[in-house]
Design a protein around this motif. Structure first.
Motif, PDB file in Angstrom:
ATOM      1  N   ILE A  67       0.849  -1.206   0.000  1.00  0.00           N
ATOM      2  CA  ILE A  67       0.000   0.000   0.000  1.00  0.00           C
ATOM      3  C   ILE A  67       0.881   1.251   0.000  1.00  0.00           C
ATOM      4  O   ILE A  67       0.655   2.193  -0.772  1.00  0.00           O
ATOM      5  CB  ILE A  67      -0.949  -0.018   1.217  1.00  0.00           C
ATOM      6  N   GLN A  68       1.912   1.253   0.850  1.00  0.00           N
ATOM      7  CA  GLN A  68       2.805   2.424   0.917  1.00  0.00           C
ATOM      8  C   GLN A  68       3.632   2.581  -0.360  1.00  0.00           C
ATOM      9  O   GLN A  68       4.099   3.680  -0.668  1.00  0.00           O
ATOM     10  CB  GLN A  68       3.722   2.306   2.132  1.00  0.00           C
ATOM     11  N   SER A  69       3.790   1.489  -1.105  1.00  0.00           N
ATOM     12  CA  SER A  69       4.497   1.573  -2.396  1.00  0.00           C
ATOM     13  C   SER A  69       3.595   2.097  -3.502  1.00  0.00           C
ATOM     14  O   SER A  69       4.059   2.313  -4.635  1.00  0.00           O
ATOM     15  CB  SER A  69       5.019   0.183  -2.800  1.00  0.00           C
ATOM     16  N   GLY A  70       2.299   2.289  -3.181  1.00  0.00           N
ATOM     17  CA  GLY A  70       1.379   2.847  -4.175  1.00  0.00           C
ATOM     18  C   GLY A  70       0.819   1.829  -5.135  1.00  0.00           C
ATOM     19  O   GLY A  70       0.494   2.171  -6.286  1.00  0.00           O
ATOM     20  N   LEU A  71       0.686   0.589  -4.706  1.00  0.00           N
ATOM     21  CA  LEU A  71       0.164  -0.469  -5.586  1.00  0.00           C
ATOM     22  C   LEU A  71      -1.159  -0.034  -6.213  1.00  0.00           C
ATOM     23  O   LEU A  71      -2.083   0.397  -5.512  1.00  0.00           O
ATOM     24  CB  LEU A  71      -0.045  -1.754  -4.780  1.00  0.00           C
ATOM     25  N   LYS A  72      -1.240  -0.140  -7.554  1.00  0.00           N
ATOM     26  CA  LYS A  72      -2.472   0.236  -8.243  1.00  0.00           C
ATOM     27  C   LYS A  72      -2.625  -0.575  -9.528  1.00  0.00           C
ATOM     28  O   LYS A  72      -1.693  -1.285  -9.942  1.00  0.00           O
ATOM     29  CB  LYS A  72      -2.494   1.729  -8.559  1.00  0.00           C
ATOM     30  N   ASP A  73      -3.770  -0.446 -10.165  1.00  0.00           N
ATOM     31  CA  ASP A  73      -4.070  -1.198 -11.381  1.00  0.00           C
ATOM     32  C   ASP A  73      -2.978  -1.024 -12.436  1.00  0.00           C
ATOM     33  O   ASP A  73      -2.476   0.096 -12.646  1.00  0.00           O
ATOM     34  CB  ASP A  73      -5.396  -0.724 -11.994  1.00  0.00           C
ATOM     35  N   GLY A  74      -2.643  -2.121 -13.119  1.00  0.00           N
ATOM     36  CA  GLY A  74      -1.763  -2.049 -14.282  1.00  0.00           C
ATOM     37  C   GLY A  74      -0.276  -2.047 -13.974  1.00  0.00           C
ATOM     38  O   GLY A  74       0.538  -1.993 -14.897  1.00  0.00           O
ATOM     39  N   MET A  75       0.086  -2.070 -12.695  1.00  0.00           N
ATOM     40  CA  MET A  75       1.521  -2.030 -12.363  1.00  0.00           C
ATOM     41  C   MET A  75       2.227  -3.334 -12.720  1.00  0.00           C
ATOM     42  O   MET A  75       1.599  -4.377 -12.872  1.00  0.00           O
ATOM     43  CB  MET A  75       1.700  -1.753 -10.867  1.00  0.00           C
ATOM     44  N   THR A  76       3.545  -3.242 -12.836  1.00  0.00           N
ATOM     45  CA  THR A  76       4.387  -4.423 -13.037  1.00  0.00           C
ATOM     46  C   THR A  76       5.095  -4.753 -11.725  1.00  0.00           C
ATOM     47  O   THR A  76       5.765  -3.898 -11.134  1.00  0.00           O
ATOM     48  CB  THR A  76       5.426  -4.165 -14.145  1.00  0.00           C
ATOM     49  N   ILE A  77       4.913  -5.997 -11.296  1.00  0.00           N
ATOM     50  CA  ILE A  77       5.472  -6.466 -10.026  1.00  0.00           C
ATOM     51  C   ILE A  77       6.499  -7.551 -10.324  1.00  0.00           C
ATOM     52  O   ILE A  77       6.198  -8.526 -11.029  1.00  0.00           O
ATOM     53  CB  ILE A  77       4.378  -7.072  -9.112  1.00  0.00           C
ATOM     54  N   SER A  78       7.705  -7.398  -9.802  1.00  0.00           N
ATOM     55  CA  SER A  78       8.737  -8.413 -10.072  1.00  0.00           C
ATOM     56  C   SER A  78       9.074  -9.200  -8.812  1.00  0.00           C
ATOM     57  O   SER A  78       8.966  -8.689  -7.691  1.00  0.00           O
ATOM     58  CB  SER A  78      10.001  -7.750 -10.643  1.00  0.00           C
ATOM     59  N   THR A  79       9.472 -10.449  -9.033  1.00  0.00           N
ATOM     60  CA  THR A  79       9.953 -11.322  -7.959  1.00  0.00           C
ATOM     61  C   THR A  79      11.116 -12.158  -8.512  1.00  0.00           C
ATOM     62  O   THR A  79      11.346 -12.179  -9.713  1.00  0.00           O
ATOM     63  CB  THR A  79       8.850 -12.297  -7.485  1.00  0.00           C
ATOM     64  N   HIS A  80      11.818 -12.857  -7.615  1.00  0.00           N
ATOM     65  CA  HIS A  80      12.865 -13.774  -8.096  1.00  0.00           C
ATOM     66  C   HIS A  80      12.519 -15.209  -7.706  1.00  0.00           C
ATOM     67  O   HIS A  80      11.622 -15.458  -6.889  1.00  0.00           O
ATOM     68  CB  HIS A  80      14.244 -13.369  -7.577  1.00  0.00           C
ATOM     69  N   HIS A  81      13.292 -16.162  -8.269  1.00  0.00           N
ATOM     70  CA  HIS A  81      12.895 -17.567  -8.140  1.00  0.00           C
ATOM     71  C   HIS A  81      13.933 -18.421  -7.415  1.00  0.00           C
ATOM     72  O   HIS A  81      13.940 -19.639  -7.579  1.00  0.00           O
ATOM     73  CB  HIS A  81      12.666 -18.163  -9.537  1.00  0.00           C
ATOM     74  N   HIS A  82      14.767 -17.831  -6.590  1.00  0.00           N
ATOM     75  CA  HIS A  82      15.848 -18.622  -5.999  1.00  0.00           C
ATOM     76  C   HIS A  82      15.342 -19.728  -5.075  1.00  0.00           C
ATOM     77  O   HIS A  82      16.068 -20.675  -4.781  1.00  0.00           O
ATOM     78  CB  HIS A  82      16.837 -17.707  -5.278  1.00  0.00           C
ATOM     79  N   PHE A  83      14.104 -19.607  -4.600  1.00  0.00           N
ATOM     80  CA  PHE A  83      13.512 -20.705  -3.830  1.00  0.00           C
ATOM     81  C   PHE A  83      12.861 -21.736  -4.741  1.00  0.00           C
ATOM     82  O   PHE A  83      12.328 -22.729  -4.262  1.00  0.00           O
ATOM     83  CB  PHE A  83      12.461 -20.179  -2.849  1.00  0.00           C
ATOM     84  N   ARG A  84      12.845 -21.464  -6.040  1.00  0.00           N
ATOM     85  CA  ARG A  84      12.267 -22.371  -7.032  1.00  0.00           C
ATOM     86  C   ARG A  84      10.891 -22.863  -6.579  1.00  0.00           C
ATOM     87  O   ARG A  84      10.004 -22.052  -6.352  1.00  0.00           O
ATOM     88  CB  ARG A  84      13.246 -23.513  -7.330  1.00  0.00           C
ATOM     89  N   ASN A  85      10.687 -24.161  -6.416  1.00  0.00           N
ATOM     90  CA  ASN A  85       9.347 -24.664  -6.103  1.00  0.00           C
ATOM     91  C   ASN A  85       8.992 -24.530  -4.620  1.00  0.00           C
ATOM     92  O   ASN A  85       7.954 -25.017  -4.181  1.00  0.00           O
ATOM     93  CB  ASN A  85       9.226 -26.136  -6.526  1.00  0.00           C
ATOM     94  N   GLY A  86       9.837 -23.841  -3.862  1.00  0.00           N
ATOM     95  CA  GLY A  86       9.554 -23.639  -2.440  1.00  0.00           C
ATOM     96  C   GLY A  86       9.214 -22.202  -2.099  1.00  0.00           C
ATOM     97  O   GLY A  86       9.161 -21.837  -0.912  1.00  0.00           O
ATOM     98  N   ASP A  87       8.963 -21.373  -3.110  1.00  0.00           N
ATOM     99  CA  ASP A  87       8.719 -19.947  -2.869  1.00  0.00           C
ATOM    100  C   ASP A  87       7.328 -19.705  -2.280  1.00  0.00           C
ATOM    101  O   ASP A  87       6.337 -20.256  -2.747  1.00  0.00           O
ATOM    102  CB  ASP A  87       8.837 -19.182  -4.195  1.00  0.00           C
TER     103      ASP A  87
END
Length: 520
Positions: A67-87
């Motif tokens: 919320i404090q980051s200003g999440l709103k419609d249409g944004m692009t959200i990134s994550t990483h996969h180093h936990f692979r199938n345990g994320d």
């Protein structure tokens, strides 16, 4: 808005869109033909007056931070996969977004796994518009059936870095799991309750994103060092009970194969490296974490012991096998982009010769050089190859998109790129007249190794000459194909509609191929 529009035939002869999800894209022009002439991404300029004067950025919850980051419609959200199938973290983000009534998000993971299947309901409800990243398992299958609102966009690991750094895609909020962090956001993946290894895939996210959130289950006193993610790139720190399950980083594909046929493929590959003169003191190489690749590494290790050879470096995905080779004096260095197993994590944390590397250093095509160019040989797996040495690693013979693209394309820049694959799977030939999906152009695939023989790309006259007098079963790729077709029958082409569901981007940012909806 059409998901894909204005199709043209590219330099590989593939029909590709020039508009994807409303944005203009360029068709593939040929290997080494496209040169960028634009400036890269410009990150938002922050000021310390907007942040706590004591540098304590810990907030109460992931929801508060979004919320404090200003999440709103249409944004692009990134994550990483180093936990692979345990994320755990990616699923939480879109549960919160659904709760807040957010729509049409773009998810930019460095890879997706079966553990992310809960996001399908958010694709169906419109919380997530589409995914740009390496798809795998249920999400790939969902996309293959044409159910995703937008067009899937497959980029290699290096291509993802390049796209963010080039400004091709803008990250609004990066949400990065870290096994340890301090209150300012200095973070890494090797300390804490649930270490997973380097955070290399997420460094560019932290540097370019408008907002960066660190999610950790271990908050350390300042300083958290090593600080692979720097606190001065971080907006918020969130502390949770558990960020993921490290036991699910390792899968069945990260163990040496026990199949006699696949062991034979690995042995042929290792003997080819020896016969071609690649196996020598000071060599550098990379092999993946799949069963055949690990068996190849084991065969090479035994050859190195017999000949008393020492490599200069190896690139991981690092495993116990690579760590054992370094500890036994078979290589000076391991360069590591991701870990598979506790032994590799401990080695990365404690051994200064086990060096974490950024994707930019290893794979970025728009850098001034990178490590993969220095690799003497790289061995990869593949779902399909064809008689022109083109390769596919994302779709099955039925057209379904079930495997991640990973660093497959980036590895094509090595001095010798070998694909080690069985000649058939479940009585379906792997060598085709034409691959279902083009992921790597045949110009860059040097050798294909199967249990029925080794095919050398005619473009590599040097390798043909070097192995001419070896006793290896070197054959024309069409001969191997004909033999397998006689045994298994010529495979039926997958039933695909003319509706595009995803595109494959080449490492330079141009569009290499289109993936079509499967017919039910």
């Amino acid at each position: 808005m059409k998901k894909a529009d204005k199709f043209v035939k590219n330099a590989a002869g593939r029909l590709v869109p020039t508009i994807v999800n409303g944005k203009k894209v360029m068709p593939f022009m040929g290997v080494g033909k496209y040169r960028p002439n634009h400036k890269g991404a410009s990150p938002r300029v922050p000021t310390i007056i907007d942040y706590p004067m004591d540098c304590n950025k810990v907030v109460g919850s992931l929801k508060d931070s979004l919320i404090q980051s200003g999440l709103k419609d249409g944004m692009t959200i990134s994550t990483h996969h180093h936990f692979r199938n345990g994320d755990y973290v990616a699923n939480w983000i879109f549960e919160i977004a659904a709760e807040l009534g957010i729509k049409d998000l773009v998810w930019l993971p460095s890879a997706a796994f079966p553990c992310h299947a809960p996001i399908i309901k958010h694709l169906e409800s419109g919380v997530v518009h589409h995914i740009e990243g390496s798809l795998n398992g249920p999400l790939g299958d969902f996309c293959s059936r044409g159910k995703m609102k937008g067009l899937g966009y497959l980029r290699s690991h290096g291509g993802r870095y390049r796209a963010i750094a080039d400004g091709e895609i803008h990250v609004d909020i990066a949400v990065l799991a870290a096994s340890a962090s301090d209150m300012t956001g200095n973070a890494n993946g090797v300390l804490g309750k649930h270490p997973f290894g380097p955070m290399s895939f997420s460094k560019v996210d932290s540097m370019i994103a408008d907002r960066t959130i660190i999610v950790t289950d271990t908050l350390l006193d300042f300083p958290c060092y090593p600080w692979e993610i720097m606190g001065n790139e971080v907006d918020f720190v969130v502390v949770v009970d558990e960020i993921g399950d490290p036991s699910k980083i390792v899968s069945g594909t990260t163990k040496i194969t026990k199949s006699p046929d696949r062991l034979l493929i690995a042995e042929y590959a290792a003997k080819f490296v020896e016969a071609a003169g690649i196996l020598r003191d000071g060599m550098s190489f990379q092999a993946g974490a799949g069963g055949v690749s690990l068996a190849f590494t084991d065969f090479v290790n035994n050859m190195m012991i017999e000949k008393d050879i020492k490599a200069r470096s190896m690139i991981g995905g690092s495993t116990k096998y690579l760590v054992d080779m370094m500890n036994n004096g078979r290589t000076d260095y391991i360069f590591d982009g991701q870990n598979f197993g506790l032994e590799a994590i401990v080695s990365l944390r404690d051994n200064p010769r086990h060096i974490p590397i950024d994707v930019r250093e290893s794979y970025d095509y728009h850098a001034k050089s990178n490590l993969v160019q220095m690799m003497d040989v790289i061995v990869l797996g593949s779902t399909e190859v064809d008689v022109n040495f083109n390769a596919n690693c994302v779709t099955h013979s039925d057209g379904r998109m079930l495997h991640g693209i990973g660093g497959f394309q980036n590895c094509m820049m090595a001095k010798c790129t070998m694909i080690a694959a069985p000649s058939f799977r479940d009585r379906i030939p792997v060598i085709k007249d034409e691959v279902t999906t083009l992921v790597a152009p045949g110009d860059l695939v040097d050798v294909i190794v199967t249990e029925r023989g080794i095919a050398i790309n005619p473009l590599r006259a040097d390798l043909i000459e070097a192995t001419r007098n070896s006793r290896l079963p070197i054959r024309d790729i069409r001969d191997i194909k004909d033999e397998v077709d006689d045994m298994c029958g010529i495979p039926v082409k997958p039933k695909l509609s003319d509706e595009a569901v995803a595109v494959v981007e080449w490492v330079d940012g141009t569009i290499l191929d289109t993936i079509y909806k499967i017919e039910e």
